[in-house]
Scaffold this motif. Structure first.
Motif, PDB file in Angstrom:
ATOM      1  N   LEU A  82      -3.220  15.495   7.741  1.00  0.00           N
ATOM      2  CA  LEU A  82      -4.055  14.449   7.157  1.00  0.00           C
ATOM      3  C   LEU A  82      -5.516  14.861   7.078  1.00  0.00           C
ATOM      4  O   LEU A  82      -6.307  14.236   6.356  1.00  0.00           O
ATOM      5  CB  LEU A  82      -3.875  13.125   7.906  1.00  0.00           C
ATOM      6  CG  LEU A  82      -4.305  12.991   9.371  1.00  0.00           C
ATOM      7  CD1 LEU A  82      -5.787  12.698   9.513  1.00  0.00           C
ATOM      8  CD2 LEU A  82      -3.498  11.879  10.056  1.00  0.00           C
ATOM      9  N   ALA A  83      -5.882  15.917   7.813  1.00  0.00           N
ATOM     10  CA  ALA A  83      -7.258  16.405   7.793  1.00  0.00           C
ATOM     11  C   ALA A  83      -7.474  17.560   6.825  1.00  0.00           C
ATOM     12  O   ALA A  83      -8.601  18.033   6.673  1.00  0.00           O
ATOM     13  CB  ALA A  83      -7.673  16.853   9.198  1.00  0.00           C
ATOM     14  N   ARG A 106      -0.214   6.723   3.290  1.00  0.00           N
ATOM     15  CA  ARG A 106      -0.807   8.067   3.307  1.00  0.00           C
ATOM     16  C   ARG A 106      -2.220   7.978   3.876  1.00  0.00           C
ATOM     17  O   ARG A 106      -3.182   7.677   3.179  1.00  0.00           O
ATOM     18  CB  ARG A 106      -0.811   8.663   1.900  1.00  0.00           C
ATOM     19  CG  ARG A 106       0.602   8.847   1.355  1.00  0.00           C
ATOM     20  CD  ARG A 106       0.634   9.781   0.164  1.00  0.00           C
ATOM     21  NE  ARG A 106       0.085   9.172  -1.029  1.00  0.00           N
ATOM     22  CZ  ARG A 106       0.070   9.757  -2.226  1.00  0.00           C
ATOM     23  NH1 ARG A 106       0.573  10.971  -2.367  1.00  0.00           N
ATOM     24  NH2 ARG A 106      -0.429   9.140  -3.276  1.00  0.00           N
ATOM     25  N   LEU A 107      -2.343   8.261   5.171  1.00  0.00           N
ATOM     26  CA  LEU A 107      -3.629   8.210   5.866  1.00  0.00           C
ATOM     27  C   LEU A 107      -4.341   9.543   5.755  1.00  0.00           C
ATOM     28  O   LEU A 107      -3.710  10.609   5.746  1.00  0.00           O
ATOM     29  CB  LEU A 107      -3.413   7.862   7.335  1.00  0.00           C
ATOM     30  CG  LEU A 107      -2.770   6.502   7.638  1.00  0.00           C
ATOM     31  CD1 LEU A 107      -2.436   6.400   9.110  1.00  0.00           C
ATOM     32  CD2 LEU A 107      -3.685   5.364   7.211  1.00  0.00           C
ATOM     33  N   ALA A 154      -5.904  15.007   2.807  1.00  0.00           N
ATOM     34  CA  ALA A 154      -7.259  14.542   2.517  1.00  0.00           C
ATOM     35  C   ALA A 154      -7.799  15.158   1.239  1.00  0.00           C
ATOM     36  O   ALA A 154      -8.491  14.493   0.453  1.00  0.00           O
ATOM     37  CB  ALA A 154      -8.189  14.851   3.688  1.00  0.00           C
ATOM     38  N   ALA A 155      -7.493  16.434   1.002  1.00  0.00           N
ATOM     39  CA  ALA A 155      -7.931  17.070  -0.244  1.00  0.00           C
ATOM     40  C   ALA A 155      -7.292  16.388  -1.447  1.00  0.00           C
ATOM     41  O   ALA A 155      -7.947  16.155  -2.475  1.00  0.00           O
ATOM     42  CB  ALA A 155      -7.590  18.562  -0.225  1.00  0.00           C
ATOM     43  N   ALA A 156      -6.011  16.040  -1.328  1.00  0.00           N
ATOM     44  CA  ALA A 156      -5.335  15.337  -2.420  1.00  0.00           C
ATOM     45  C   ALA A 156      -5.969  13.975  -2.658  1.00  0.00           C
ATOM     46  O   ALA A 156      -6.153  13.550  -3.808  1.00  0.00           O
ATOM     47  CB  ALA A 156      -3.852  15.194  -2.100  1.00  0.00           C
ATOM     48  N   ALA A 157      -6.308  13.267  -1.581  1.00  0.00           N
ATOM     49  CA  ALA A 157      -6.944  11.962  -1.715  1.00  0.00           C
ATOM     50  C   ALA A 157      -8.281  12.060  -2.428  1.00  0.00           C
ATOM     51  O   ALA A 157      -8.675  11.147  -3.167  1.00  0.00           O
ATOM     52  CB  ALA A 157      -7.136  11.330  -0.337  1.00  0.00           C
ATOM     53  N   CYS A 158      -8.975  13.164  -2.235  1.00  0.00           N
ATOM     54  CA  CYS A 158     -10.273  13.384  -2.880  1.00  0.00           C
ATOM     55  C   CYS A 158     -10.127  13.872  -4.320  1.00  0.00           C
ATOM     56  O   CYS A 158     -11.132  14.095  -5.008  1.00  0.00           O
ATOM     57  CB  CYS A 158     -11.093  14.389  -2.079  1.00  0.00           C
ATOM     58  SG  CYS A 158     -11.626  13.791  -0.459  1.00  0.00           S
ATOM     59  N   GLY A 159      -8.892  14.070  -4.770  1.00  0.00           N
ATOM     60  CA  GLY A 159      -8.644  14.479  -6.141  1.00  0.00           C
ATOM     61  C   GLY A 159      -8.734  15.962  -6.397  1.00  0.00           C
ATOM     62  O   GLY A 159      -8.763  16.401  -7.549  1.00  0.00           O
ATOM     63  N   VAL A 160      -8.771  16.765  -5.323  1.00  0.00           N
ATOM     64  CA  VAL A 160      -8.927  18.217  -5.490  1.00  0.00           C
ATOM     65  C   VAL A 160      -7.822  18.982  -4.768  1.00  0.00           C
ATOM     66  O   VAL A 160      -8.009  20.123  -4.346  1.00  0.00           O
ATOM     67  CB  VAL A 160     -10.322  18.685  -5.006  1.00  0.00           C
ATOM     68  CG1 VAL A 160     -11.414  18.169  -5.936  1.00  0.00           C
ATOM     69  CG2 VAL A 160     -10.589  18.247  -3.567  1.00  0.00           C
ATOM     70  N   GLY A 161      -6.647  18.360  -4.642  1.00  0.00           N
ATOM     71  CA  GLY A 161      -5.543  19.016  -3.959  1.00  0.00           C
ATOM     72  C   GLY A 161      -5.051  20.272  -4.648  1.00  0.00           C
ATOM     73  O   GLY A 161      -4.480  21.158  -4.001  1.00  0.00           O
ATOM     74  N   ASP A 162      -5.274  20.377  -5.955  1.00  0.00           N
ATOM     75  CA  ASP A 162      -4.891  21.599  -6.671  1.00  0.00           C
ATOM     76  C   ASP A 162      -5.889  22.721  -6.450  1.00  0.00           C
ATOM     77  O   ASP A 162      -5.597  23.885  -6.767  1.00  0.00           O
ATOM     78  CB  ASP A 162      -4.777  21.324  -8.175  1.00  0.00           C
ATOM     79  CG  ASP A 162      -3.612  20.422  -8.519  1.00  0.00           C
ATOM     80  OD1 ASP A 162      -2.668  20.342  -7.707  1.00  0.00           O
ATOM     81  OD2 ASP A 162      -3.644  19.788  -9.587  1.00  0.00           O
ATOM     82  N   ILE A 184       0.837  -1.198   0.000  1.00  0.00           N
ATOM     83  CA  ILE A 184       0.000   0.000   0.000  1.00  0.00           C
ATOM     84  C   ILE A 184       0.873   1.250   0.000  1.00  0.00           C
ATOM     85  O   ILE A 184       0.649   2.195  -0.765  1.00  0.00           O
ATOM     86  CB  ILE A 184      -0.947   0.002   1.226  1.00  0.00           C
ATOM     87  CG1 ILE A 184      -1.941  -1.151   1.146  1.00  0.00           C
ATOM     88  CG2 ILE A 184      -1.692   1.336   1.330  1.00  0.00           C
ATOM     89  CD1 ILE A 184      -2.748  -1.349   2.422  1.00  0.00           C
ATOM     90  N   ALA A 185       1.868   1.264   0.868  1.00  0.00           N
ATOM     91  CA  ALA A 185       2.745   2.435   0.979  1.00  0.00           C
ATOM     92  C   ALA A 185       3.483   2.702  -0.324  1.00  0.00           C
ATOM     93  O   ALA A 185       3.579   3.856  -0.774  1.00  0.00           O
ATOM     94  CB  ALA A 185       3.728   2.235   2.130  1.00  0.00           C
ATOM     95  N   SER A 186       3.998   1.667  -0.946  1.00  0.00           N
ATOM     96  CA  SER A 186       4.771   1.865  -2.176  1.00  0.00           C
ATOM     97  C   SER A 186       3.890   2.271  -3.351  1.00  0.00           C
ATOM     98  O   SER A 186       4.350   2.939  -4.283  1.00  0.00           O
ATOM     99  CB  SER A 186       5.548   0.594  -2.519  1.00  0.00           C
ATOM    100  OG  SER A 186       4.664  -0.482  -2.801  1.00  0.00           O
ATOM    101  N   SER A 187       2.609   1.905  -3.313  1.00  0.00           N
ATOM    102  CA  SER A 187       1.698   2.250  -4.401  1.00  0.00           C
ATOM    103  C   SER A 187       1.286   3.716  -4.383  1.00  0.00           C
ATOM    104  O   SER A 187       0.906   4.286  -5.399  1.00  0.00           O
ATOM    105  CB  SER A 187       0.432   1.390  -4.317  1.00  0.00           C
ATOM    106  OG  SER A 187      -0.405   1.817  -3.247  1.00  0.00           O
TER     107      SER A 187
END
Length: 421
Positions: free
Chosen positions: A341-342, A300-301, A346-354, A257-260
């Motif tokens: 992480l909050a 990445r939690l 988390a924004a990056a994980a949701c695909g809107v980090g930009d 998971i970490a390496s992916s």
């Protein structure tokens, strides 16, 4: 109108970056500048808001919510007493609760009849109050599978593609797949069983990728976690390593998971201590240890509390987001790690980090102001003075909560601290 907001501290969201006596310039829906007090070029016409003793920071991100989870659905028949109009009103109230807790972005990972699309669009149009929403619509699950009653049943390769396409056509921002069974659907496979194979999971990922979308995978069992990882999902939800005999942390799988680079949302919620007082410390302390070990392994939690339903008589309320963050502190995370992480992660994980998640010029003005400094005392996040969602002040923390976040609750309490439904 230009707004200049000054505060004792500005946390940009980038690791370790804290600006003492800082200011943020907001131009309409966007951030125009961030810096030390007096460093920005501010026109005389700008509205100045001075917040001494406060901290400005990015709005909080809840990466896993269920604004419209109906606990009163019969898992066998799919029948419920909560009509769509009533459920939509409950969803709007839950959206208000999220904003009152400082959440400016939420990812709704499963609802029925595309009500989440209607709510998302109504919030964007200013018809009701809530965070920016990303919605998954109907979770993809086998016939009779976990949460089948939400309308996303599919049994083969063509079926999962069909439901994925229907959800995307209806306006889904992300796809949700129930890769394993769950713990709140009596007729479904148990949570430690897989519901789809890698080929089917990969088909869902392909349909999402064709439209520039991601996939969130509900996965409890080690087998399902491995399968969704191979399929290329964006986020793994719950990720409990659940077996018939309990949690079984898999260091080799965690290393994969970490390496992916895939994100993991362990759905940590604020009812942890209440559950521990009822079922004992041993299993829950082991679960906390898994969080720490995943962090130490480089996973990445991200924060997401799976709010919107009951655990027995315990309401996983939409306005208790900070309670979930405090559980990360119990697991040994620092305040700086938790805030990261909050927000930005988390924004990056949701695909809107930009677009959001940090205070940077050009990004959307999703900003909160809290008493004190949460880097020194995480409880400061409970004392919110200001919430801006895309530059619009929407705080309604003074409105009393009079209804639960879901329609009801099951009769018995499960001992799952963060695994979700």
């Amino acid at each position: 109108m230009l707004k200049l907001i000054r505060a004792a501290t500005v946390l940009t969201g980038r690791p370790g970056e804290s600006i003492r006596n800082g200011e943020v310039l907001v131009d309409g829906t966007r951030i125009a500048g961030v810096g030390e007090r007096g460093s920005l070029d501010v026109p005389p016409s700008a509205l100045v808001l001075d917040l001494p003793g406060r901290t400005l920071m990015p709005g909080l991100v809840d990466a896993h919510v269920h604004l419209g989870f109906d606990d009163r659905v019969d898992p066998v028949t799919g029948q419920t007493a909560e009509s769509d109009p009533r459920l939509l009103l409950r969803m709007a109230e839950n959206a208000r609760k999220l904003v009152s807790a400082g959440v400016t972005l939420a990812r709704d990972l499963g609802g029925r009849n595309f009500l989440d699309v209607a709510l998302r669009d109504s919030i964007a149009a200013g018809l009701t109050v809530g965070p920016n929403l990303l919605v998954a619509t109907r979770p993809i699950t086998p016939t009779g599978g976990h949460c089948w009653y939400m309308g996303g049943e599919a049994d083969d390769l063509s079926g999962v593609r069909r439901v994925a396409r229907e959800n995307l056509r209806a306006g889904a921002d992300v796809l949700k797949v129930m890769a394993s069974g769950g713990q709140m659907t009596a007729v479904a496979p148990p949570a430690w069983r897989s519901q789809f194979d890698v080929t089917q999971l990969r088909a869902i990922v392909e349909e999402a990728e064709l439209r520039g979308k991601g996939v969130a995978a509900h996965a409890h069992s080690p087998e399902s976690i491995s399968d969704v990882l191979e399929a290329g999902v964006t986020t793994i939800e719950h990720c409990t390593f659940l077996t018939p005999t309990g949690y079984a942390y898999d260091a080799d799988l965690v290393a994969r998971i970490a390496s992916s680079g895939v994100y993991v949302c362990p759905t940590v919620h604020g009812q942890f201590e209440a559950i521990r007082s009822r079922v004992g410390s041993a299993p829950l302390d082991g679960w906390l240890s898994m969080l720490t070990r995943m962090r130490d392994a480089g996973v990445r939690l991200v924060a997401g509390d799976d709010c919107g339903f009951h655990l027995g008589d315990l309401d996983k309320a939409a306005d208790d987001y900070v309670g979930g963050l405090e559980v990360f502190a119990l697991a040994g995370f620092s305040a700086a790690e938790i805030i990261e992480l909050a927000t930005v992660t988390a924004a990056a994980a949701c695909g809107v980090g930009d677009e959001t998640g940090s205070l940077d010029a050009g990004k959307r003005a999703d900003i909160i102001a809290v008493h004190g400094d949460p880097l020194f005392d995480l409880a400061a996040l409970r004392e919110i003075d200001l919430v801006l969602v895309a530059g619009r002040a929407v705080t309604q923390s003074g409105v009393d909560t009079v209804a639960g976040s879901s329609g009801g609750g099951p009769d018995s309490l499960r001992s799952d601290p963060g695994g979700g439904p």
